[in-house]
Design a protein around this motif. Sequence first.
Motif, PDB file in Angstrom:
ATOM      1  N   UNK A   1       0.601  -4.359  -7.919  1.00 17.49           N
ATOM      2  CA  UNK A   1       0.832  -3.311  -6.901  1.00 17.49           C
ATOM      3  C   UNK A   1       1.580  -2.302  -7.197  1.00 17.49           C
ATOM      4  N   UNK A   2       2.957  -2.819  -7.698  1.00 13.34           N
ATOM      5  CA  UNK A   2       3.726  -1.452  -8.264  1.00 13.34           C
ATOM      6  C   UNK A   2       3.324  -0.629  -9.314  1.00 13.34           C
ATOM      7  N   UNK A   3       2.460  -1.111 -10.300  1.00  7.78           N
ATOM      8  CA  UNK A   3       2.124  -0.434 -11.344  1.00  7.78           C
ATOM      9  C   UNK A   3       0.998   0.356 -11.117  1.00  7.78           C
ATOM     10  N   UNK A   4       0.344  -0.282 -10.007  1.00  9.80           N
ATOM     11  CA  UNK A   4      -1.112   0.670  -9.559  1.00  9.80           C
ATOM     12  C   UNK A   4      -0.559   1.867  -8.820  1.00  9.80           C
TER      13      UNK A   4
ATOM     14  N   UNK B   1      -3.106   4.232 -13.730  1.00 11.83           N
ATOM     15  CA  UNK B   1      -4.354   3.807 -13.379  1.00 11.83           C
ATOM     16  C   UNK B   1      -4.780   2.439 -13.155  1.00 11.83           C
ATOM     17  N   UNK B   2      -5.615   2.027 -12.377  1.00  7.96           N
ATOM     18  CA  UNK B   2      -5.836   0.621 -12.275  1.00  7.96           C
ATOM     19  C   UNK B   2      -6.407   0.183 -13.514  1.00  7.96           C
ATOM     20  N   UNK B   3      -7.066   0.461 -14.530  1.00  6.42           N
ATOM     21  CA  UNK B   3      -7.526  -0.331 -15.484  1.00  6.42           C
ATOM     22  C   UNK B   3      -6.158  -0.383 -16.374  1.00  6.42           C
ATOM     23  N   UNK B   4      -5.479   0.442 -16.611  1.00  9.76           N
ATOM     24  CA  UNK B   4      -4.241   0.346 -17.438  1.00  9.76           C
ATOM     25  C   UNK B   4      -3.492  -0.507 -17.038  1.00  9.76           C
ATOM     26  N   UNK B   5      -2.899  -0.954 -15.699  1.00  5.16           N
ATOM     27  CA  UNK B   5      -2.227  -1.688 -15.037  1.00  5.16           C
ATOM     28  C   UNK B   5      -2.801  -3.128 -15.164  1.00  5.16           C
TER      29      UNK B   5
ATOM     30  N   UNK C   1       5.120 -12.588  -8.381  1.00 12.37           N
ATOM     31  CA  UNK C   1       5.609 -11.782  -9.171  1.00 12.37           C
ATOM     32  C   UNK C   1       4.237 -10.802  -9.878  1.00 12.37           C
ATOM     33  N   UNK C   2       3.370 -11.612 -10.234  1.00 10.51           N
ATOM     34  CA  UNK C   2       2.422 -10.911 -10.963  1.00 10.51           C
ATOM     35  C   UNK C   2       1.658  -9.939  -9.843  1.00 10.51           C
ATOM     36  N   UNK C   3       1.423 -10.335  -8.622  1.00 11.29           N
ATOM     37  CA  UNK C   3       0.684  -9.473  -7.715  1.00 11.29           C
ATOM     38  C   UNK C   3       1.354  -8.439  -7.424  1.00 11.29           C
TER      39      UNK C   3
END
Length: 89
Positions: free
Chosen positions: A69-72, A76-80, A63-65
């Motif tokens: 992936x969905x949020x990225x 932006x990656x740092x916010x996700x 789920x976390x992975x």
Amino acid sequence: MLLLWLPQPAAASQFVHWIDWPTITTLSGLLLLTKGVEASGYLSHLGRLIINRLARERSLALFLVGMSALLSTVLTNDVALQGEVALGG
């Protein structure tokens, strides 16, 4: 800054112009917003809710992975990453 000043002491007045103030302001705002959401306890509540719904560690990890992936794709990656770290912690 001191190392940049030593070769050219006259350039000290230009230091302020080298800083990208809109970027500093935006990042400061994001950090304040993230800390405010964390202090509200919402992320802890959401984390407990997710942990209680997912019975096994394997499903939690998937789920976390998947959420990363969905949020990225949207953030932006740092916010996700901040959201995932705060959610897992």
